[in-house]
Structure formats: C-alpha cells, structure tokens
Design a protein around this motif. Structure first.
Motif, PDB file in Angstrom:
ATOM      1  N   VAL A   1      -0.471 -20.300  -4.930  1.00  0.00           N
ATOM      2  CA  VAL A   1      -0.197 -20.798  -6.369  1.00  0.00           C
ATOM      3  C   VAL A   1      -0.313 -19.384  -7.210  1.00  0.00           C
ATOM      4  CG1 VAL A   1       0.021 -22.533  -8.323  1.00  0.00           C
ATOM      5  CG2 VAL A   1      -0.889 -23.301  -6.293  1.00  0.00           C
ATOM      6  N   PRO A   2       0.592 -18.362  -7.232  1.00  0.00           N
ATOM      7  CA  PRO A   2       0.123 -16.994  -8.662  1.00  0.00           C
ATOM      8  C   PRO A   2       0.007 -18.063  -9.354  1.00  0.00           C
ATOM      9  CG  PRO A   2       2.747 -17.216  -7.348  1.00  0.00           C
ATOM     10  CD  PRO A   2       2.080 -18.814  -6.840  1.00  0.00           C
ATOM     11  N   SER A   3      -1.018 -17.544  -9.728  1.00  0.00           N
ATOM     12  CA  SER A   3      -1.357 -18.305 -11.327  1.00  0.00           C
ATOM     13  C   SER A   3      -1.866 -17.151 -12.496  1.00  0.00           C
ATOM     14  CB  SER A   3      -3.151 -18.840 -10.486  1.00  0.00           C
ATOM     15  OG  SER A   3      -2.923 -19.838 -10.452  1.00  0.00           O
TER      16      SER A   3
ATOM     17  N   GLY B   1      -2.029 -23.418 -15.064  1.00  0.00           N
ATOM     18  CA  GLY B   1      -1.330 -24.896 -15.164  1.00  0.00           C
ATOM     19  C   GLY B   1      -0.769 -25.419 -13.798  1.00  0.00           C
ATOM     20  N   ASN B   2      -0.265 -24.163 -13.113  1.00  0.00           N
ATOM     21  CA  ASN B   2       1.145 -25.095 -12.083  1.00  0.00           C
ATOM     22  C   ASN B   2      -0.099 -25.471 -10.696  1.00  0.00           C
ATOM     23  OD1 ASN B   2       2.809 -25.238 -10.423  1.00  0.00           O
ATOM     24  ND2 ASN B   2       3.352 -22.801  -9.828  1.00  0.00           N
ATOM     25  N   ILE B   3      -1.481 -24.322 -10.897  1.00  0.00           N
ATOM     26  CA  ILE B   3      -2.262 -24.704  -9.734  1.00  0.00           C
ATOM     27  C   ILE B   3      -2.867 -26.678 -10.311  1.00  0.00           C
ATOM     28  CG2 ILE B   3      -4.477 -23.772 -10.405  1.00  0.00           C
ATOM     29  CD1 ILE B   3      -4.754 -22.842  -7.504  1.00  0.00           C
TER      30      ILE B   3
ATOM     31  N   PRO C   1       4.601 -10.063 -14.785  1.00  0.00           N
ATOM     32  CA  PRO C   1       3.781 -10.139 -16.220  1.00  0.00           C
ATOM     33  C   PRO C   1       3.842 -11.482 -16.756  1.00  0.00           C
ATOM     34  CG  PRO C   1       6.257  -9.568 -16.096  1.00  0.00           C
ATOM     35  CD  PRO C   1       5.717  -8.821 -14.807  1.00  0.00           C
ATOM     36  N   SER C   2       4.248 -12.127 -15.898  1.00  0.00           N
ATOM     37  CA  SER C   2       3.552 -13.743 -16.454  1.00  0.00           C
ATOM     38  C   SER C   2       2.410 -13.967 -16.203  1.00  0.00           C
ATOM     39  CB  SER C   2       5.229 -14.848 -15.852  1.00  0.00           C
ATOM     40  OG  SER C   2       6.507 -14.461 -16.631  1.00  0.00           O
ATOM     41  N   MET C   3       2.078 -13.052 -15.199  1.00  0.00           N
ATOM     42  CA  MET C   3       0.385 -13.967 -14.984  1.00  0.00           C
ATOM     43  C   MET C   3      -0.193 -13.100 -15.651  1.00  0.00           C
ATOM     44  SD  MET C   3       1.620 -14.225 -11.039  1.00  0.00           S
ATOM     45  CE  MET C   3      -0.082 -14.484 -10.419  1.00  0.00           C
ATOM     46  N   ASP C   4      -0.107 -12.037 -16.781  1.00  0.00           N
ATOM     47  CA  ASP C   4      -1.101 -10.984 -17.425  1.00  0.00           C
ATOM     48  C   ASP C   4      -1.676 -11.975 -18.515  1.00  0.00           C
ATOM     49  OD1 ASP C   4       0.125  -9.346 -16.186  1.00  0.00           O
ATOM     50  OD2 ASP C   4       1.235  -8.253 -17.453  1.00  0.00           O
ATOM     51  N   ILE C   5      -2.417 -12.470 -17.695  1.00  0.00           N
ATOM     52  CA  ILE C   5      -3.356 -14.024 -19.055  1.00  0.00           C
ATOM     53  C   ILE C   5      -4.914 -13.700 -18.796  1.00  0.00           C
ATOM     54  CG2 ILE C   5      -3.612 -16.140 -19.793  1.00  0.00           C
ATOM     55  CD1 ILE C   5      -0.875 -16.353 -18.926  1.00  0.00           C
ATOM     56  N   SER C   6      -5.964 -13.621 -19.508  1.00  0.00           N
ATOM     57  CA  SER C   6      -7.094 -13.019 -19.199  1.00  0.00           C
ATOM     58  C   SER C   6      -7.722 -14.555 -19.954  1.00  0.00           C
ATOM     59  CB  SER C   6      -7.392 -12.424 -19.618  1.00  0.00           C
ATOM     60  OG  SER C   6      -7.026 -11.098 -19.194  1.00  0.00           O
TER      61      SER C   6
ATOM     62  N   LEU D   1      15.432 -19.567 -14.391  1.00  0.00           N
ATOM     63  CA  LEU D   1      15.151 -19.084 -12.941  1.00  0.00           C
ATOM     64  C   LEU D   1      13.772 -19.057 -12.801  1.00  0.00           C
ATOM     65  CD1 LEU D   1      17.891 -16.044 -13.081  1.00  0.00           C
ATOM     66  CD2 LEU D   1      18.451 -18.460 -12.912  1.00  0.00           C
ATOM     67  N   ALA D   2      13.411 -20.180 -13.304  1.00  0.00           N
ATOM     68  CA  ALA D   2      11.601 -19.864 -12.698  1.00  0.00           C
ATOM     69  C   ALA D   2      10.674 -20.933 -13.298  1.00  0.00           C
ATOM     70  CB  ALA D   2      10.605 -19.150 -14.248  1.00  0.00           C
ATOM     71  N   PHE D   3       9.755 -22.009 -12.504  1.00  0.00           N
ATOM     72  CA  PHE D   3       9.246 -22.452 -12.238  1.00  0.00           C
ATOM     73  C   PHE D   3       9.396 -23.566 -13.733  1.00  0.00           C
ATOM     74  CE2 PHE D   3       5.117 -23.303 -13.245  1.00  0.00           C
ATOM     75  CZ  PHE D   3       4.738 -22.386 -13.841  1.00  0.00           C
ATOM     76  N   LYS D   4       8.918 -22.814 -14.487  1.00  0.00           N
ATOM     77  CA  LYS D   4       8.782 -23.777 -16.007  1.00  0.00           C
ATOM     78  C   LYS D   4       9.794 -24.338 -16.168  1.00  0.00           C
ATOM     79  CE  LYS D   4       4.946 -20.403 -17.180  1.00  0.00           C
ATOM     80  NZ  LYS D   4       4.832 -19.725 -16.430  1.00  0.00           N
ATOM     81  N   ASP D   5      11.303 -24.153 -15.869  1.00  0.00           N
ATOM     82  CA  ASP D   5      12.783 -25.790 -16.294  1.00  0.00           C
ATOM     83  C   ASP D   5      11.737 -26.738 -15.637  1.00  0.00           C
ATOM     84  OD1 ASP D   5      14.338 -23.424 -17.479  1.00  0.00           O
ATOM     85  OD2 ASP D   5      14.567 -22.696 -14.925  1.00  0.00           O
TER      86      ASP D   5
ATOM     87  N   PRO E   1       8.190 -10.656  -7.888  1.00  0.00           N
ATOM     88  CA  PRO E   1       6.876 -10.044  -7.444  1.00  0.00           C
ATOM     89  C   PRO E   1       5.834 -10.879  -8.187  1.00  0.00           C
ATOM     90  CG  PRO E   1       8.453  -8.497  -9.670  1.00  0.00           C
ATOM     91  CD  PRO E   1       9.010 -10.174  -9.690  1.00  0.00           C
ATOM     92  N   HIS E   2       5.992 -12.401  -8.694  1.00  0.00           N
ATOM     93  CA  HIS E   2       4.795 -13.235  -8.861  1.00  0.00           C
ATOM     94  C   HIS E   2       5.010 -13.898  -7.344  1.00  0.00           C
ATOM     95  CE1 HIS E   2       6.750 -12.649 -12.631  1.00  0.00           C
ATOM     96  NE2 HIS E   2       5.844 -13.135 -13.361  1.00  0.00           N
ATOM     97  N   THR E   3       6.098 -14.291  -6.655  1.00  0.00           N
ATOM     98  CA  THR E   3       5.835 -14.762  -6.308  1.00  0.00           C
ATOM     99  C   THR E   3       5.270 -13.732  -4.469  1.00  0.00           C
ATOM    100  OG1 THR E   3       8.688 -16.494  -6.587  1.00  0.00           O
ATOM    101  CG2 THR E   3       6.851 -16.355  -4.587  1.00  0.00           C
TER     102      THR E   3
HETATM  103  C1  LIG Z   1       3.718 -19.028 -16.233  1.00  0.00           C
HETATM  104  C2  LIG Z   1       3.746 -18.306 -14.665  1.00  0.00           C
HETATM  105  C3  LIG Z   1       3.364 -18.034 -13.590  1.00  0.00           C
HETATM  106  C4  LIG Z   1       1.667 -18.704 -13.839  1.00  0.00           C
HETATM  107  O1  LIG Z   1       2.043 -19.592 -14.039  1.00  0.00           O
HETATM  108  P1  LIG Z   1       0.286 -20.530 -14.498  1.00  0.00           P
HETATM  109  O2  LIG Z   1       0.948 -22.063 -14.926  1.00  0.00           O
HETATM  110  O3  LIG Z   1       0.273 -20.187 -15.988  1.00  0.00           O
HETATM  111  O4  LIG Z   1      -0.680 -20.221 -14.102  1.00  0.00           O
HETATM  112  C5  LIG Z   1       3.190 -17.645 -12.681  1.00  0.00           C
HETATM  113  N1  LIG Z   1       4.706 -17.383 -12.385  1.00  0.00           N
HETATM  114  C6  LIG Z   1       6.016 -16.800 -12.832  1.00  0.00           C
HETATM  115  C7  LIG Z   1       7.158 -15.867 -12.824  1.00  0.00           C
HETATM  116  C8  LIG Z   1       5.524 -17.667 -14.228  1.00  0.00           C
HETATM  117  O5  LIG Z   1       6.479 -17.980 -15.103  1.00  0.00           O
END
Ligand SMILES: *Cc1c(COP(=O)(O)O)cnc(C)c1O
Length: 470
Positions: free
Chosen positions: A254-256, A260-262, A311-316, A110-114, A393-395
C-alpha cells in the motif's frame, strides 16, 4: 457497535454520532470497541457478492445504528457504474502470475479516496437530514483527499467544505480539479506551508472546543472513521478474487502517507481476513519505513518534509498510525496517550527494544519499503515495457516495493492509488509522452479557478470561516 477513543477519554458513542466528528474530544482517534469477526464460511459465501452487496455486509457491521435497508440504499447510491466506470467498482488485473494491481482510482477524481468519499457523501447527507443539522467540514489535503471530498460533498444540503491545501505543492491537474469547482458550498484555502502545516491547523481548530461547537466543525480527512470502514471493503473484495482457497494468505502493498489506506487493511486482518503481509510503501518521506524497519517513530517538521514526485505521500506525521499502535499495545489507552505525549514533547517514540516491535512484524504482519524519484521513474518505465501499463507515481512506489517484497507462492496485490493522468510531468519524464486522460477532463486546467491564499496560521483560517459563515 459502540465507538471509543484510543486515548480513553470518550464515553462510548454510536456510528452516526462519531461519523460527523474529527478527532475524539480527548485528542485521540475513534475506534470500534471490538472488531466484528468474519469466519471462513462467511468469506466463502461473500465470493459471489457484487461490490455494493459486499460493501453492505461490511458497512452494516460497523454502522449498526443505521437501519439495514438504509445502509443498503446508501451503498448502492455510492457505488455505481456511473461514478466508477464499471460494475466491478475496483477491478483487479494481473500484471504477471501472482502480481496483481487493485484499481481504486476510477472514481470522479481519479484517486482511491473517491471510494471512501463517495460513501461518506451519502452517509453525511443521510445523517444530517435525519437530525435536521448542518456541518462545516474543515479538512487538509496534500492533493487527493481534498478533491475527492469536494466532489463527494458539492451541492449537498447542510454541508460546507473548507479545504486547506499546501500552496504551490499540488500538481496543476490536482489544483485545477479542486479550484475549478464553482459550487457555493466549496471553499479552497491555499495555505503557505506544507501538508503537515495544513493538518496542524485542522487539529488546532478541532482542539478549540468552543470554536468547534459554535461553528459545527466536522472532518472528512483520513482520520474519519467512516472513510476507514469504506476502505476495508476493497481488501475483502481483492482477497476474495485472488485467493485460490479461502484461508490462504494474500499479501498487500500500500503506497502510504497518513496510514489511512493501510490502516483499513489492518482492520480487515483483525476482522479475520487471512491477509499475510501488509507492506507499507513510502517515498523519500520515509517516517513509516523507518518505523516498521527499526521500531523508531520519529515525526518530522515541514522543513524536513521533501516535495516529491509522489506528492500525496509527502507526509511526515502519520495520523492513523495511532489506531494501529492502539491495537499493537493491546488497547491500553493510558499507555497510548503517554506515547503520543512523547510524540508531542520529544518528536517520537522507540519500540525498537520492546516486544511490540517483534509483534508488529510477526503477529500483525507489517513490513515496509521505500522508493525514490529515480525508483519511481524506473518503475513507470519498466511497467510500461513489461506489462504495457502506465502507473501513476504513487502506484509506482507501491509496485517497486511489491517487486522486492514478493514471497514465493503468495499472491501479492498492489493498491493503485491514483491514475497517471493526475501527474503528467512525472509520466512525461519517465515515458516521454503524456498519460492517457479521460475525455471529459480534456479542458480541466483552462477552466476558471477559485481559491484564497492564506498564511500558515490557524487564527487566520478561523477568521476566514467566521466571516464566510456570518
Ligand atoms: C492519499 C494518497 C496516498 C496515501 O494514502 P494514506 O491513506 O494517506 O496512507 C497515496 N497515494 C495517493 C495517490 C493518495 O491520494
């Protein structure tokens, strides 16, 4: 097509050779020597392709050492209705005229990483079988990468997965999704630290060349080049669906987090896709928003990284930014290596008064925006009432930034990065009701879980691998 390191210290290698690795041996990131170019006539012809056909066209341009028929078979195995719920794979909906949502979260976790990971699972198994080799994947996840990797690699021959996650910082759903896997080749390590700490441990393991070689350490985190290539596909797909005429600009938000995604959007643009703006959306952890607004890149430590409701965007510390900066400074690897030495010694660098700052906003089309918990909640509420859509929440962070960044007459596509079912507490807070959940996941949190809590210490993690693989 050959691959080099952003820091200039790697002899050119083929796609299959870099696919299984993490960082380049010199600590840089792997990038293609040149980006394949796609002209408007080709784009026009691609409008009628199915998702797997389009994926074949793009992936085969990067994986030139894999026979074309094999690439076709692998993308067809990865992008199925079975895994993604529809033949569209990444359906697109229009929230209101000119405002689109690209649905990237219909895969198994259920996330774009799939999208990237399902292809990577196929590619890994194929390349390893061809070589008679095996690998141990060591990764860091803030929640979504880990489960996507584990679901893509579970039961795969020749692959073990050791996934580091920040102990206590994932949602109960994310935790259950990963820790409930019972496959013998999947190992969940809950590290007492943040995602950045986990990422630092993965880097430390990769920087230990003899350990890396003896234990065949591999990576599938967002620096993996195969993942970036897989993500390039859906930018083309969305563009071809949304542009009324090939050549017209389409903007993307792009929620970042890790960039990686953007970064895949940037590469699509470098290949000739007529993307207008690429808008980075961050949460309260706004290192990237600061960079694109001021030119100052200042990484933060784990103490300064907030645990947020996206939380998946809690990256610094955005690993993939290095790939973009490499292009921005005209692929000058000596200068790039210097910048990242500056990051290591002083915590960042400043493009604010250099021509690079104007170019990243102008020529490269980047801009950014930020969203807070209050914005997220308000956006989830208004999306429900305006469009009858439940956003995760990310979207929601993306849609918030999209609404402030729209340009008249230019279609705007927000990338949906997860389904709301993964983040029940925030949806409950915003809407007063549970998000919809796919029926097959009804009992997820009550399934038995497997994980080991580990100290925030690279040596302890190495010891764990040594004893597990003995
Ligand atoms: C991984 C992830 C992000 C961030 O993507 P990046 O490629 O790390 O910028 C945003 N939203 C969700 C739900 C994610 O799993």
């Amino acid at each position: 097509m050959q691959y080099i390191s952003t820091r200039g210290g790697m002899a050119p290698q083929a796609f299959s050779d870099i696919l299984l690795g993490g960082l380049a041996p010199d600590g840089g990131l792997v990038v293609p020597e040149v980006y394949p170019q796609v002209d408007n006539a080709t784009l026009q012809a691609w409008r009628s392709l199915s998702y797997p056909q389009l994926a074949y066209e793009i992936v085969s341009r990067f994986a030139t050492d894999i026979p074309a028929a094999d690439v076709r078979r692998l993308v067809e195995a990865a992008y199925t209705r079975d895994a993604f719920g529809s033949d569209e794979i990444t359906p697109l909906t229009e929230l209101e005229p000119g405002l689109h949502l690209l649905h990237l979260s219909n895969g198994p976790t259920l996330a774009f990483k799939d999208i990237a990971m399902q292809l990577l699972g196929q590619l890994f198994e194929y390349v390893l079988a061809r070589r008679g080799e095996s690998v141990n994947i060591v990764g860091a996840t803030s929640g979504d990468t880990g489960s996507a990797a584990e679901y893509a690699m579970r039961g795969k021959q020749g692959v073990n997965v050791f996934m580091l996650s920040p102990h206590g910082r994932m949602s109960p759903f994310q935790r259950a999704q990963m820790f409930s896997l019972q496959d013998a080749n999947i190992h969940n390590l809950a590290v007492e630290g943040t995602f950045d700490d986990c990422q630092d441990i993965v880097k430390a393991i990769n920087n230990d060349a003899s350990f890396k070689a003896s234990y065949k350490i591999s990576a599938v985190n967002s620096i993996n080049w195969g993942r970036i290539v897989a993500q390039v596909v859906y930018y083309f797909r969305a563009y071809l669906k949304v542009a009324s005429k090939i050549g017209d600009p389409v903007d993307f938000v792009v929620p970042s987090g890790n960039f990686g995604n953007i970064c895949a959007g940037h590469i699509a643009r470098q290949m000739g896709l007529p993307i207008g703006k690429l808008v980075v959306a961050t949460n309260e952890n706004d290192v990237l928003d600061e960079f694109f607004k001021t030119g100052r890149y200042t990484v933060r430590g784990s103490a300064a990284t907030h645990a947020t409701s996206s939380p998946s965007m809690d990256i610094s510390k955005a690993s993939n930014l290095e790939r973009f900066v490499f292009d921005l400074i005209d692929r000058d690897s000596a200068a790039l290596a210097g910048l990242w030495r500056e990051v290591d010694s002083t915590g960042g660098f400043d493009f604010g008064k250099t021509p690079s700052f104007a170019r990243m906003v102008g020529e490269f089309g980047f801009s950014s925006g930020k969203s807070t918990h209050a914005d997220r909640i308000a956006t989830i509420r208004s999306a429900k009432s305006r469009w009858n859509v439940v956003l995760d929440p990310h979207t929601a962070d993306g849609v918030k930034v999209a609404l402030e960044s729209r340009r008249p007459g230019v279609p705007m596509v927000t990338l949906e990065t997860a389904l709301p079912a993964k983040f029940e507490a925030t949806i409950l807070e915003a809407l007063g009701e549970q998000p919809p959940r796919p029926a097959e996941l009804a009992d997820l949190e009550s399934r038995p879980q497997r994980s080991s809590v580990m100290p925030n210490d690279a040596d302890a993690i190495k010891q764990y691998l040594i004893s597990t693989l003995a």
